[in-house]
Structure formats: structure tokens, C-alpha cells
Design an enzyme around this catalytic site. Sequence first.
Site, PDB file in Angstrom:
ATOM      1  N   ASP A  72       0.854  -1.187   0.000  1.00 50.80           N
ATOM      2  CA  ASP A  72       0.000   0.000   0.000  1.00 50.80           C
ATOM      3  C   ASP A  72       0.893   1.241   0.000  1.00 50.80           C
ATOM      4  O   ASP A  72       1.681   1.453   0.925  1.00 50.80           O
ATOM      5  CB  ASP A  72      -0.894  -0.012   1.242  1.00 50.80           C
TER       6      ASP A  72
ATOM      7  N   ASP B 107      -2.806   2.438  -6.124  1.00 48.94           N
ATOM      8  CA  ASP B 107      -1.778   2.509  -5.076  1.00 48.94           C
ATOM      9  C   ASP B 107      -1.717   1.305  -4.154  1.00 48.94           C
ATOM     10  O   ASP B 107      -1.020   1.345  -3.143  1.00 48.94           O
ATOM     11  CB  ASP B 107      -1.968   3.787  -4.247  1.00 48.94           C
ATOM     12  N   GLU B 108      -2.426   0.225  -4.465  1.00 50.61           N
ATOM     13  CA  GLU B 108      -2.313  -0.953  -3.608  1.00 50.61           C
ATOM     14  C   GLU B 108      -2.576  -2.225  -4.395  1.00 50.61           C
ATOM     15  O   GLU B 108      -3.284  -2.222  -5.394  1.00 50.61           O
ATOM     16  CB  GLU B 108      -3.234  -0.863  -2.389  1.00 50.61           C
TER      17      GLU B 108
END
Length: 366
Positions: free
Chosen positions: A21, A115-116
Site C-alpha cells: 500500500d 496505489d495498492e
Amino acid sequence: MGESDTVEGEATRVRKIIHIDMDAFYASVEQRDDPELRGKPVAVGGSAERGVVAAASYEARKFGVRSAMPSVTAKRQCPDLIFVKPRFEVYKAISRQIREIFAEHTDIIEPLSLDEAYLDVTENLQGIELARDIARLIREKIKAETGLNASAGISYNKFLAKLASDHRKPNGQFVISPEMGPAFVETLPVGKFHGIGPATSAKMNALGLFTGRDIRNQTLEFMNANFGKSGAYYYWISRGVDERPVRSNRIRKSIGAETTFSADLAEFDALVTRLRPLVDKVWRHCETTGSRGRTVTLKIKFADFEIITRSRSLLAPVAARDELERLACGLLEVEMPLPKAVRLLGVALSSLQAGDDAEPQLTLGI
């Protein structure tokens, strides 16, 4: 992490799952690219009266600023807050760069957003024994190549890996081993469970369920009776058990677009005028990817922030842009006259089929 463990009495091989993350991703990119923003409270999003915060830097979070917060509220909580317009093409390019780093270690990558992502490194391409070492190498390379920090959670299933990635944020990593898993979940408030939102959390509290231990003390029948098809999932994760695989071919379930108005609207014609660009944007995605969907959903957020959704599912996928507009307008027409003025409209197409790229669910702001 070990190579074997016993779950509910049956020997099974322990998986090695990493949840990566990025830390305050959009805001961190802006601070990286503009030295004037470093160390200052930054919000990515619109600063206008109807704007919404898309992401907040850690400096802003200290004031309680968070994503999805109205910009007016954020500014009130942090008067020195600096608003920056989002640059999604830049974020997407960095996200692709990060995924290339993931791919050096495993082919089994399930992106959740820009983003993860989850990575299954049980069998990894570099033959590294410990998942924690892989996570460290990935985080170091992300930092070296992008200048950005990532946090990582390492565990034997997806639920615990995601919990673990929050445990040492920012710029840290944490391992939840099979020996730790059940006890770690026992003390966790139900509101901290990934997948349990405010409404479900409130329902659980009303039933006397406040922690993982409280859920664990219930029977499967009780959980199914009160939470339907999600009951079994809650029952098992309260025991640290989550058998969901990391899906490298995870398919987007829906594509949507929405817009917040500068002034509230109530008239049908005015709302239809605002719907059309949303339909255009959703259909443009369908044309670009070759995907088609069977379920059209209209989202209405009223001036008092109450949200309603209305859907219609077809036997066959929506075949043309005009059909999508007709269906969306039809859902709106049924609701007329509206009880209150509207501040936001959204259109989504779901039950997508064929040709979609392997991106996760996406909402396109306008």
C-alpha cells in the site's frame, strides 16, 4: 513464515501473501514533484465549495483531513491546507512502474487500485524463502525508482495481509504469522475489519458484536441469519481464516462516472443535461476496452447528502451509447418529481463482460 500449518484441523500449505500500500500516494507524488509542498498539509482535489478531497498528506491527516471529505470541511479543520489538482495520468504512470517491480517477484498480482495490490509470493520468481524479505526488497526498489514510500503487510491470507499493512504505516512493514493470526483478530474492533463499513459495524454493535472475539463466539447459523451471504465470511475471518486466492486476472466489476454540481438541481431537463457527459465517459471506456455491461445504475446524492441508487439489469449487455442514456434517463424519470434538490449524479455500468483490462473497479470523476 512456515511451510505448513493446521487450519480447522486439516493440514494445509501456508500461503505467503503480501499487501503493498503506497503511503498517501497522490499527495506524496505532488510533494515529490514540488519541493514547496514538502512538509506541508496538502490535499489533492478541488478547493471549490463543492470540491472533495481525493487524498491527503500525512501533515494534513494530523488535522483530521481525509479522503472523500468535502473540501469546505477540510479547509475548516486545517486553515493552512494547500489544494492541488489531481494529475491522474502521472499517478497511472507511476502505478505501472510499481507493478513492474512487483512482476520481478511474482506473476500473481491482484491490483486493488492505483496505489495498492496483493501479491502471492508462495512460489516467487527469485526463490526467496521469506515473504518479509521480498516485501523489503520491493519497498526499497519502489523508493529508489520513484522516491515514494510504500508500506507492506505480510501474512498467510489476504484479510490479515491488508490488516498488517496498516500496522506500521507510514513506510513500514509488519508480519502476522499463522500463530499470531487468530489472537490478532480477537482484539480488533469490528469497525477495523476490511469489508465492514459503518452501517454493518453499527448493526454488529447493536447485536453486541464489538470485537473479533465477539464474532468468534457466534455460531455460523447466527452470522448467516443476521448478515446473509456475508455472514460466513465474517465468521471465518474472525478466526483468522480467509481462503480467497490472489487473483491475477481480477476483472473490473463496474465502470462509473459522477459529477458534483456547483449549484443544486431539481428539474428533470437540467439533470438530463448533466447525465449525458457521464454517459459519454462510461461509454468511451466501453468502446476503448471492448467491454459491455448488463446492469445500469443511477446514483443520486441529495443536497442533504442522502444517497439513493436505482438499477436496471438486462438479459443482454447494453449494445449502444444511446441505449445506455435511455436506460439512465429512464431510472431518473421514475424518481420524478424528486423530494429534494440534487448535488451529485452518477452513472455506472456493471456485470461487465469481455475485453476489459485487468484493472479494478474504477470511478471516473468529472
